[in-house]
Design an enzyme around this catalytic site. Structure first.
Site, PDB file in Angstrom:
ATOM      1  N   HIS A  52      16.708 -36.157   0.252  1.00  0.00           N
ATOM      2  CA  HIS A  52      17.593 -35.922   1.392  1.00  0.00           C
ATOM      3  C   HIS A  52      17.328 -34.557   2.029  1.00  0.00           C
ATOM      4  O   HIS A  52      17.141 -33.567   1.316  1.00  0.00           O
ATOM      5  CB  HIS A  52      19.059 -35.913   0.949  1.00  0.00           C
ATOM      6  CG  HIS A  52      19.652 -37.270   0.716  1.00  0.00           C
ATOM      7  ND1 HIS A  52      19.263 -38.071  -0.324  1.00  0.00           N
ATOM      8  CD2 HIS A  52      20.625 -37.946   1.391  1.00  0.00           C
ATOM      9  CE1 HIS A  52      19.974 -39.195  -0.289  1.00  0.00           C
ATOM     10  NE2 HIS A  52      20.797 -39.145   0.738  1.00  0.00           N
ATOM     11  N   ASN A 107      13.131 -32.019  -6.491  1.00  0.00           N
ATOM     12  CA  ASN A 107      14.317 -32.609  -5.879  1.00  0.00           C
ATOM     13  C   ASN A 107      15.524 -32.523  -6.805  1.00  0.00           C
ATOM     14  O   ASN A 107      16.631 -32.171  -6.372  1.00  0.00           O
ATOM     15  CB  ASN A 107      14.024 -34.071  -5.521  1.00  0.00           C
ATOM     16  CG  ASN A 107      15.208 -34.768  -4.870  1.00  0.00           C
ATOM     17  OD1 ASN A 107      15.927 -34.181  -4.061  1.00  0.00           O
ATOM     18  ND2 ASN A 107      15.406 -36.025  -5.219  1.00  0.00           N
TER      19      ASN A 107
END
Length: 237
Positions: free
Chosen positions: A105, A135
């Site tokens: 994201h 991440n």
């Protein structure tokens, strides 16, 4: 070099007229337009999307104490291809399958204030191929969580712009999946505290070995990317 309501707005081009609230002084970043770039408005963020990389160019958010306090939605994990983008210009679920990269994201799910905004954050237009350990580790803890923590204590609005950096160019970057979604070499997150007129930038290599690092200055981000992310604003470091 390429560096980088009842639902979201349907127009997939234009100048963010419907969602300028996500930009400091209502002014989006200044960069040379490209034929496949599309402006996308969502409930809690805005995206300039690139059909060349099939990722965002950048994603803009506005955070503050109230927004962070309201960000308590249950994570949905339902990724989807954004139908507002042309099929040839968008990532699909199949592109990421078996790629070895996370669907990372840019506007974090953890920032979303409503169930609808949470669902929208899983648009693949808001996603880049990201090294899994980065991440789930340094980026999540020292960048995303730290930014939320800062905004929760700030006296006013905090504008955040996040995006990928492709080097030496988009075309020369690694691609994944049938759609050849490009893998960025770096990720950045610009944080601008409007009340204090202060800005700093998290700049991370998109690599499993990446650890937390000292932020760089806004001026350095502009130098590295060639993009004026805060037009008309002259923040202190």
């Amino acid at each position: 070099m390429s560096r980088v309501g009842s639902g979201h707005q349907r127009n997939a081009s234009g100048d963010f007229a419907a969602c300028r609230q996500f930009f400091a002084n209502g002014r989006p970043p200044v960069l040379a337009p490209q034929p496949t770039q599309r402006a996308l408005c969502y409930d809690a963020f805005a995206i300039l999307h690139s059909g060349a990389s099939k990722t965002p160019v950048y994603v803009a958010e506005k955070l503050n104490r109230a927004a962070v306090a309201d960000a308590d939605e249950v994570r949905t994990n339902r990724f989807f291809a954004d139908a507002r983008l042309r099929p040839a210009e968008r990532a699909t679920l199949g592109d990421y399958k078996g790629s070895g990269f996370d669907r990372g994201h840019m506007a974090p799910a953890g920032n979303m204030p409503t169930a609808q905004a949470m669902a929208q954050s899983f648009s693949l237009a808001n996603i880049v191929p990201q090294a899994p350990q980065h991440n789930q580790g340094a980026w999540r803890v020292s960048v995303e969580a730290a930014t939320r923590k800062y905004a929760a204590k700030a006296s006013g609005d905090v504008y955040v712009i996040t995006g990928p950096v492709f080097l030496p160019s988009i075309d020369e970057s690694q691609g994944i999946g049938p759609g050849n979604v490009r893998v960025p070499r770096y990720l950045f997150k610009l944080v601008y505290d409007e009340d204090r007129n202060r800005a700093w930038v998290h700049w991370h290599r998109n690599d499993n070995a990446t650890r937390a690092a000292q932020p760089i200055s806004y001026e350095e981000l502009v130098r590295r990317t060639g993009i004026e992310f805060l037009p008309g604003v002259y923040p202190r470091g």
